[in-house]
Design an enzyme around this catalytic site. Structure first.
Site, short mmCIF file in Angstrom:
data_model
loop_
_atom_site.label_atom_id
_atom_site.label_comp_id
_atom_site.label_asym_id
_atom_site.label_seq_id
_atom_site.Cartn_x
_atom_site.Cartn_y
_atom_site.Cartn_z
N ARG A 1 6.24 -5.56 5.94
CA ARG A 1 6.98 -4.45 5.31
C ARG A 1 8.19 -5.02 4.58
NH1 ARG A 1 4.53 0.15 4.74
NH2 ARG A 1 4.20 0.45 6.98
N CYS B 1 -4.62 1.75 2.26
CA CYS B 1 -4.02 1.48 0.95
C CYS B 1 -4.06 0.00 0.59
CB CYS B 1 -2.59 2.00 0.91
SG CYS B 1 -1.58 1.46 2.31
N SER C 1 5.77 23.52 8.13
CA SER C 1 5.86 23.54 6.66
C SER C 1 5.29 24.81 6.03
CB SER C 1 5.12 22.33 6.08
OG SER C 1 5.72 21.14 6.52
N GLN D 1 4.39 -4.89 1.76
CA GLN D 1 4.13 -3.45 1.69
C GLN D 1 5.41 -2.63 1.63
OE1 GLN D 1 0.28 -4.18 4.50
NE2 GLN D 1 0.91 -2.06 4.34
N HIS E 1 2.56 -1.63 -3.28
CA HIS E 1 2.31 -2.77 -2.39
C HIS E 1 1.93 -3.99 -3.23
CE1 HIS E 1 2.58 -0.05 0.85
NE2 HIS E 1 1.32 0.00 1.26
#
Length: 339
Positions: free
Chosen positions: A240, A134, A46, A161, A247
């Site tokens: 998920r 998170c 990157s 999530q 979430h």
């Protein structure tokens, strides 16, 4: 190890081109964090990319062990491996590292901080402060006022999530699967174990010997550490769902002291970082669609558990990229420069 008081600070972002790295930049700009020099760091792949911040263009540099000279605060979100490799170099150069990976979270010498819950722990660092998982952050923001009032004994949580929890590539995969389905094309599955579109996957991170996933055990271990109370028992099921950002969590808490619905609403309403949205008669309750992009965690569906005394059910939703990651880290940085 106190941060030297200045008018402006030299800040490095490690993982600047990733999903959380991009939100770091947004939040630093929105909150007008006092930055003198901004250094954007990422992998060699990157390096050279251009990123805008406050109208100026910055070139992403390759992350090396010499990247931190003169840096005051280093915000890391490039995965546990890179954190373990490069965070010590940042500390050696004099920076305070706020790390978003799981690398140091359970290290007894590294504070694990959510500013609304345990702000004082941020000042007990030896150069590294860990940003929690998170899912844990979103939950403990809501648990804190209940624990202070009624002392939580046990938490049962099921998480829903979003793809953002697995990073930018995972979000892209969900969008690509949607496009492919509309166009009648084959769906590619790379970021998750199964197709996420039109599906839910009860599997986040790897399975442990006890049958729980690592994500579920993070919630168990991190909640105890952040809340400063090993007696709180936690059992989690992490799932998920095909949502891009934010979430959601269905939480049941058992407390020593009874907490009525009215009292819970009052406690949530007076707590920092929480908005109460609980009007079922108007179909108003927190949803990822509306919480995405917001800083606070939203709580609703608050009700007494009819199956257990001194038990309360609620639903909490938070933006995983903001409060669940980047915002929490920037709030820790704000704490550090406030003293």
């Amino acid at each position: 190890m106190a941060l030297q008081k200045k008018e402006k600070y030299n800040v490095a972002i490690v993982g600047a081109t990733g999903a959380v790295g991009q939100v770091f930049l947004q939040i630093l700009e929105e909150r007008n964090f006092p930055i003198d020099e901004l250094r954007l760091l990422a992998s060699s792949r990157s390096a050279g990319k251009k990123v805008k911040f406050k109208g100026e263009e910055y070139t992403v540099q390759e992350l090396t062990h010499d990247s931190f000279e003169g840096i005051d605060i280093a915000l890391f979100s490039a995965g546990g491996g890179r954190s373990k490799e490069f965070a010590p170099s940042a500390v050696k150069a004099g920076a305070v590292v706020i790390d978003n990976s799981s690398a140091f979270r359970m290290d007894k010498d590294v504070p694990l901080v959510v500013p609304e819950v345990n702000p004082d722990d941020a000042f007990k660092h030896n150069g590294i402060i860990a940003n929690p998982n998170c899912t844990t952050i979103i939950m403990v923001v809501a648990l804190k006022p209940l624990h202070d009032y009624g002392k939580i004994k046990r938490v049962v949580v099921s998480s829903y999530q979003s793809a953002s929890g697995a990073g930018a590539k995972a979000m892209q995969e969900l969008m690509d699967q949607t496009r492919a389905w509309v166009n009648g094309e084959p769906l590619k599955v790379e970021a998750f174990q199964h197709q996420l579109l039109f599906n839910v996957i009860p599997h986040i991170d790897v399975f442990m010997e006890n049958g729980y996933t690592r994500e579920e055990m993070k919630m168990y271990n991190e909640t105890k550490k952040i809340m400063g109370d090993d007696s709180i028992e936690v059992t989690a099921t992490c799932v998920r769902v095909p949502v891009l950002t934010a979430h959601s969590e269905a939480v049941t808490v058992e407390t020593e002291k009874k907490i009525t619905v009215e009292k819970a609403k009052e406690l949530f309403s007076n707590a920092p970082g929480i908005q109460v949205l609980d009007n079922p008669e108007k179909n108003e309750y927190p949803m990822p669609l509306f919480v995405s992009g917001k800083d606070d965690c939203y709580v609703g569906r608050i009700r007494e558990d009819i199956s257990k005394e001194n038990s309360l059910n609620f639903w909490v939703v938070g933006d995983q990229l903001r409060k669940g990651a980047a915002l929490n880290a920037v709030q820790i940085a704000e704490l550090l420069i406030s003293k």
